[in-house]
Write a protein that holds these residues in place. Sequence first.
Motif, PDB file in Angstrom:
ATOM      1  N   GLY A   1       0.769  -1.231   0.000  1.00  0.00           N
ATOM      2  CA  GLY A   1       0.000   0.000   0.000  1.00  0.00           C
ATOM      3  C   GLY A   1       0.800   1.281   0.000  1.00  0.00           C
ATOM      4  O   GLY A   1       0.219   2.358  -0.142  1.00  0.00           O
ATOM      5  N   TYR A   2       2.115   1.216   0.170  1.00  0.00           N
ATOM      6  CA  TYR A   2       2.927   2.434   0.164  1.00  0.00           C
ATOM      7  C   TYR A   2       3.299   2.800  -1.269  1.00  0.00           C
ATOM      8  O   TYR A   2       3.810   1.965  -2.026  1.00  0.00           O
TER       9      TYR A   2
ATOM     10  N   HIS B   1      11.278  -1.043  -4.178  1.00  0.00           N
ATOM     11  CA  HIS B   1      10.407  -2.226  -4.151  1.00  0.00           C
ATOM     12  C   HIS B   1       9.478  -2.259  -5.367  1.00  0.00           C
ATOM     13  O   HIS B   1       9.286  -3.317  -5.979  1.00  0.00           O
ATOM     14  N   LEU B   2       8.905  -1.095  -5.701  1.00  0.00           N
ATOM     15  CA  LEU B   2       8.005  -1.046  -6.849  1.00  0.00           C
ATOM     16  C   LEU B   2       8.748  -1.327  -8.153  1.00  0.00           C
ATOM     17  O   LEU B   2       8.252  -2.052  -9.021  1.00  0.00           O
TER      18      LEU B   2
ATOM     19  N   TRP C   1       8.010  -4.348 -10.582  1.00  0.00           N
ATOM     20  CA  TRP C   1       7.599  -4.007 -11.937  1.00  0.00           C
ATOM     21  C   TRP C   1       8.494  -4.701 -12.963  1.00  0.00           C
ATOM     22  O   TRP C   1       8.003  -5.262 -13.953  1.00  0.00           O
ATOM     23  N   LEU C   2       9.801  -4.696 -12.730  1.00  0.00           N
ATOM     24  CA  LEU C   2      10.720  -5.350 -13.672  1.00  0.00           C
ATOM     25  C   LEU C   2      10.510  -6.860 -13.704  1.00  0.00           C
ATOM     26  O   LEU C   2      10.649  -7.493 -14.751  1.00  0.00           O
ATOM     27  N   SER C   3      10.156  -7.447 -12.544  1.00  0.00           N
ATOM     28  CA  SER C   3       9.919  -8.890 -12.504  1.00  0.00           C
ATOM     29  C   SER C   3       8.675  -9.291 -13.294  1.00  0.00           C
ATOM     30  O   SER C   3       8.535 -10.449 -13.682  1.00  0.00           O
ATOM     31  N   GLN C   4       7.783  -8.334 -13.521  1.00  0.00           N
ATOM     32  CA  GLN C   4       6.536  -8.617 -14.238  1.00  0.00           C
ATOM     33  C   GLN C   4       6.677  -8.461 -15.746  1.00  0.00           C
ATOM     34  O   GLN C   4       5.794  -8.864 -16.499  1.00  0.00           O
ATOM     35  N   HIS C   5       7.757  -7.822 -16.195  1.00  0.00           N
ATOM     36  CA  HIS C   5       7.903  -7.474 -17.605  1.00  0.00           C
ATOM     37  C   HIS C   5       9.001  -8.288 -18.281  1.00  0.00           C
ATOM     38  O   HIS C   5      10.083  -8.458 -17.721  1.00  0.00           O
ATOM     39  N   LYS C   6       8.706  -8.757 -19.471  1.00  0.00           N
ATOM     40  CA  LYS C   6       9.726  -9.350 -20.317  1.00  0.00           C
ATOM     41  C   LYS C   6      10.318  -8.253 -21.198  1.00  0.00           C
ATOM     42  O   LYS C   6       9.583  -7.428 -21.756  1.00  0.00           O
ATOM     43  N   PRO C   7      11.657  -8.209 -21.321  1.00  0.00           N
ATOM     44  CA  PRO C   7      12.271  -7.168 -22.152  1.00  0.00           C
ATOM     45  C   PRO C   7      11.762  -7.238 -23.591  1.00  0.00           C
ATOM     46  O   PRO C   7      11.768  -8.300 -24.213  1.00  0.00           O
ATOM     47  N   ARG C   8      11.269  -6.113 -24.105  1.00  0.00           N
ATOM     48  CA  ARG C   8      10.776  -6.074 -25.476  1.00  0.00           C
ATOM     49  C   ARG C   8      10.746  -4.634 -25.961  1.00  0.00           C
ATOM     50  O   ARG C   8      10.595  -3.699 -25.168  1.00  0.00           O
TER      51      ARG C   8
END
Length: 434
Positions: A138-139, A204-205, A209-216
């Motif tokens: 929540g932060y 942390h965000l 966020w990077l863990s959710q995205h595949k490089p493209r």
Amino acid sequence: MERKQKNPWTPQDEGDHYPVMKEWWCIETLFKTLDDNRKWNFKASMAYEMETPSCFIIYFLFDITSNKCVVHNALNDDIEKLSHQKNKVDLKYKKSTISGLYPNYNIHFENLKQDFIIDMEYNAKILPHWSAQDSTNGYLPIGIDHYRYGWLLNCNLKGTLKLKNESHKIEGKGYLERAWGNWSYSNPFKRLSGIKKTVLTYGHLTSWWLSQHKPRIPNRIAFTTENNPFGYDWFWGIFDNDWSVFYGNSLFWLSEGPAFGVLTLFTDGNNYLEFGDVNFHYNKTKYIKEHDMYYPSDMTITAKLDDKEIRLRAWPVCDGYEFITPFNDGGFYKVFIMCEMPGRIEGIYYDGERSVKIKGDCKMVPQRQPSRLGHNSLAIKFTKPPKGVGISFDLNSHYLKKKMFTEIQLAPRPKLTFDLKKVDVSKINKKKIS
């Protein structure tokens, strides 16, 4: 994966955190009057801030069926005139109140000069949730400060609406929002006391966020000056199958491309999906000439999580209301703008095995703080195989009164294009299709 959760809110979270710099409680509702089946949206917020200090009360009632805002009020008053308590929601300003604890709340707002009274009982169907709950609990950062932000997406509501000497029984859906922290809209770089927490929150965000995205490489990405980090895009929706959705995007100057926010989908029961791989596109925008800025009035969101994917379009079905408060300090940012738009939402959700078509009602609220630079935009388009290899830049600067287009193509045939034109800001229309 879908996760079942326990209630993350404590009574301490629901009650006040006075004397933080800013704190608010907000409700949004979508309901029908039972006698005539008309559709309505009512939004109300109670807040205090310590900079002035003052309290802030705002509410809007939209008659969606008649396509108009029929009641609106926004006022600043002495901070002591808003009462609030620890460990429970217990707000009172004159005769208007919001009270309760999860899962039950009572709301009463009235303005006899406007011949308006609304009474509602909330009963929550799902658990509360912190925004970015899986990454920061929540932060969220705002400039070099931070705040805590949470919401309750799906409540059944019933009650009474009295308007212009007519009384109506109402039923529908409600939303409840909580936020508090130490930051300033008019002077976002004023405080440094929470900088360590802010840096950690950004970290942390970013990691999540990077863990959710595949490089493209995207097909297109765009930026505008009014989409600075002190504004956001926001919508809440209730689907016909009783699923609910929240979308909140911190902008970081992007006007098309990856969202630096989350889309949270609550499905059956208390199962939720928190999408971090989110992309957005503005289908239409509106222009506020006095402040030389655009905001979205129709948008498409796509989001992915493992083998799950959702695609949504949200658009207004009623004339909106532009709430504008000027900053009088002569600083870089001119005004605070919040645009209220009741709307519809529809799309498709795919869970790896089945596709579910979803549609329903929503409320869209983009917020902006335009600067003295006015509107300036840059769109970058990438040409990728098999269509070719190249890149183009489309720059539109109201500040410089110039529009420039450059294209560099490497394949299938080398090509260079350059075009420069003047911009006449006085001839820009109120509405624009992006």
